[in-house]
Design a protein around this motif. Structure first.
Motif: not given
Length: 299
Positions: A254-260, A288-289
């Motif tokens: 999993v990864a969680e980059p900024d949506l923007r 959420l990737m």
């Protein structure tokens, strides 16, 4: 990767890192970015299918008592490519790693992450790549220099003297192994910084339907020469494959980059991750990737 809650291993609270997963310098393309819908979690995503999943009570208690890595990273930039660090090499017998000067050091037993330091090198289209666990006395100056590059500092917020970076690294190095900071070494040269962490034992797990052994990835690319040529996507795929190869209980990376940060999300999509949901973290709304083991052969 922006911060979730403060990382706390051994009682210390390192500086919070506000980061995206990969900046536009390392994104391969914008393809796939139109998959973002801006919908709430559960609407048109797989979250609705998994809301009945919950962490075991002992893991909930563990998270409540101790923070995890929280830092969401993947900036790109930095100064220098680590010249003079050619002593980084592949692990020998799986328990020891070569270090500069021809000496070796015993790696800690990373029970929670199946001994990241013994995973060994892999061949990528860009060269031979290996994750080498950070050693403070060897690696702090280089990592601190990367953190002070403006393009990295904008996301990680760890600019300043070396002590700032040290305060970020120390709880991970002295902790229980739920987060392992590593240098990414390409053809013998350190060129990136990674954090491999147990997402299911991290405060991030409070913000999505975590599954046991979910493994998170944070990244920044350090050298100017390594940006803008597709390294980010290739290395993200290689590291996700390493996790799945060496952590049999792990079904998802999993990864969680900024949506923007559309280019960042696009890089994950190009590396075989899928957009699962939007999640509200303390300092950002994140994408959420997820890279699924079950879909690995199709990506």
């Amino acid at each position: 990767m922006s911060s979730t809650d403060a990382r706390t291993d051994g009682g210390a609270t390192p500086a919070t890192a506000h980061t995206d997963a990969v900046t536009d310098e390392i994104a391969d393309a914008g393809a796939g970015a139109d998959k973002l819908t801006g919908s709430d979690p559960g609407a048109g995503t797989d979250v609705a299918d998994t809301l009945d999943l919950r962490l075991p009570d002992e893991l909930v208690d563990l998270i409540a008592g101790q923070g995890g890595t929280g830092g969401q990273s993947n900036g790109s930039a930095g100064q220098g490519t680590g010249a003079g660090f050619s002593g980084y090499g592949r692990a020998g017998d799986g328990t020891r790693a070569h270090v500069p000067g021809g000496t070796s050091t015993a790696l800690a037993d990373d029970d929670l992450l199946d001994n990241v330091g013994a995973w060994g090198p892999v061949t990528t289209r860009s060269g031979v790549f290996q994750l080498v666990p950070v050693r403070m006395e060897r690696d702090l100056p280089l990592i601190s220099r990367w953190m002070n590059d403006p393009a990295v500092a904008a996301f990680w917020e760890l600019e300043g003297p070396e002590s700032v970076t040290e305060n970020h690294l120390r709880p991970q190095l002295d902790g229980d192994g739920r987060s392992v900071p590593c240098l990414g070494v390409l053809d013998g040269t350190p060129m990136s910084y990674w954090e491999i962490y147990r997402a299911d034992l991290d405060p991030l797990a409070r913000h999505y339907p975590a599954r046991p052994h979910d493994t998170g990835v944070h990244l920044l690319i350090g050298g100017v020469a390594n940006r803008g040529r597709g390294l980010g996507t290739g290395l993200l795929k290689a590291v996700a494959d390493l996790v799945l190869d060496h952590r049999p209980p792990c079904a998802r990376v999993v990864a969680e980059p900024d949506l923007r940060n559309t280019p960042s999300v696009s890089a994950f999509l190009s590396a075989g991750f899928r957009f699962s949901a939007e999640v509200d973290l303390p300092d950002k709304r994140a994408a959420l990737m997820i890279r699924d083991r079950a879909l690995r052969a199709l990506l």
